[in-house]
Design a protein around this motif. Structure first.
Motif, PDB file in Angstrom:
ATOM      1  N   ASN A 267       1.285  -1.314  -0.362  1.00  0.00           N
ATOM      2  CA  ASN A 267       0.072   0.400   0.045  1.00  0.00           C
ATOM      3  C   ASN A 267       0.992   1.486   0.004  1.00  0.00           C
ATOM      4  OD1 ASN A 267      -2.735  -1.471   0.114  1.00  0.00           O
ATOM      5  ND2 ASN A 267      -2.121  -1.954   2.646  1.00  0.00           N
ATOM      6  N   LYS A 292       0.911  -5.061   1.935  1.00  0.00           N
ATOM      7  CA  LYS A 292      -0.799  -5.301   1.057  1.00  0.00           C
ATOM      8  C   LYS A 292      -1.566  -5.304   2.835  1.00  0.00           C
ATOM      9  CE  LYS A 292      -1.096  -4.291  -2.846  1.00  0.00           C
ATOM     10  NZ  LYS A 292      -1.397  -3.444  -4.119  1.00  0.00           N
ATOM     11  N   GLU A 297      -9.034   0.861   2.178  1.00  0.00           N
ATOM     12  CA  GLU A 297      -9.229   0.876   1.017  1.00  0.00           C
ATOM     13  C   GLU A 297      -8.916   2.685   0.628  1.00  0.00           C
ATOM     14  OE1 GLU A 297     -11.476   1.115  -3.749  1.00  0.00           O
ATOM     15  OE2 GLU A 297     -10.961  -0.428  -2.112  1.00  0.00           O
ATOM     16  N   THR A 300      -5.491   5.047   1.420  1.00  0.00           N
ATOM     17  CA  THR A 300      -4.287   4.289   0.433  1.00  0.00           C
ATOM     18  C   THR A 300      -4.708   5.027  -0.989  1.00  0.00           C
ATOM     19  OG1 THR A 300      -4.240   2.144   1.489  1.00  0.00           O
ATOM     20  CG2 THR A 300      -3.486   2.727  -1.227  1.00  0.00           C
TER      21      THR A 300
END
Length: 303
Positions: A267, A292, A297, A300
């Motif tokens: 990430n 990861k 989400e 990131t």
């Protein structure tokens, strides 16, 4: 490892994308070999100008004030010995970001704590932190981190073997101040991608630091291998694994090749951006690399 700033002479040259978020997007490879050769030649010329008539090397010493501890770090540069012996803007940015965070944290001014760093530090184990710096160069970022965090951390500075003597010198030059802070600083050789070097240092680190480490494209893969080795560590009491904080001043579009490869492994989150320095068109950007699956989400960058 550090690198010189490449200033553009033609404003119409689109070699540098001024949006730091776009570096995380896929770009076509560009032929920057000629520009890199010009930078290398300019650096070589500067190195020659830095030599004393006797054949020795000029020294430059600078003091860097740390507001959070009301003290200064002293750093010796030896510009004529090469790029690794010079101080570049990304290291100063990383130092200032850590200093700013710790200053407001120490003064219980939570509204002004740099939020991304607060999120990172809040998830770290409640014990003295273990910090590793890649391509330390002069050691400014790592030594400053040790001074700022003090007895709550130990720092290992790393670089190629021929750079270690100056790292030892700068560590010793700040030894009294580091002792007062209860900080621990070690120096070790680390050639990127060399498993023997990485294993000898170990993987029990919580934070990995790097500034201006993305420069030579033939080192992209060895650098990524090294980051992957250490970010996969963190020790048994750190289930989150280590994070890599990287300050970067983009110089060519081909830097995107590194980030494209990095996004496949980690990430990658942009957490800070400096305004451009006078005469420049882009400022230093700080990224956080994590394993990861460890960041949501929404945390990131995915422009």
């Amino acid at each position: 490892m550090v690198s010189p700033t490449h200033e553009k002479e033609d404003d119409d040259d689109e070699d540098v994308d001024l949006n730091p978020l776009n570096i995380l997007q896929d770009d076509d490879d560009d032929d920057d070999d000629q520009k890199e050769e010009e930078v290398t030649e300019a650096a070589a010329a500067a190195e020659e100008e830095g030599r004393n008539p006797s054949g020795g090397y000029k020294q430059q010493q600078q003091q860097h004030y740390l507001q959070s501890i009301d003290s200064s770090v002293v750093i010796r540069q030896l510009p004529s010995q090469g790029l690794s012996f010079q101080l570049w803007p990304a290291a100063t940015t990383l130092m200032n970001l850590l200093d700013h965070h710790h200053y407001h944290q120490s003064n219980n001014n939570n509204d002004n704590i740099t939020k991304p760093l607060s999120q990172i530090f809040d998830h770290l184990p409640c014990r003295p932190l273990r910090i590793l710096e890649l391509g330390s160069g002069t050691g400014l970022a790592g030594i400053a981190a040790a001074a700022i965090i003090g007895s709550s951390c130990s720092v290992t500075l790393t670089d190629l073997p021929h750079v270690l003597q100056n790292l030892h010198f700068n560590t010793a030059a700040n030894s009294s101040m580091l002792a007062l802070r209860g900080a621990s600083v070690n120096v070790a050789a680390l050639r990127w991608g060399e498993m023997d070097d990485m294993e000898s240092i170990g993987r029990d680190f919580d934070i990995i630091l790097g500034s201006d480490v993305v420069y030579y494209d033939h080192l992209y893969d060895p650098l990524l291998q090294t980051i992957r080795f250490f970010v996969g560590g963190g020790g048994e009491d750190n289930s989150q694994g280590a994070v890599f904080l990287m300050a970067h001043l983009r110089r060519w579009k081909k830097d995107s090749v590194f980030f494209r490869k990095a996004r496949k492994l980690f990430n990658v989150q942009m957490i800070h951006s400096d305004p451009p320095a006078p005469g420049s068109r882009i400022g230093v950007v700080v990224y956080c690399f994590s394993r990861k699956g460890l960041m949501s989400e929404s945390e990131t960058s995915n422009p």
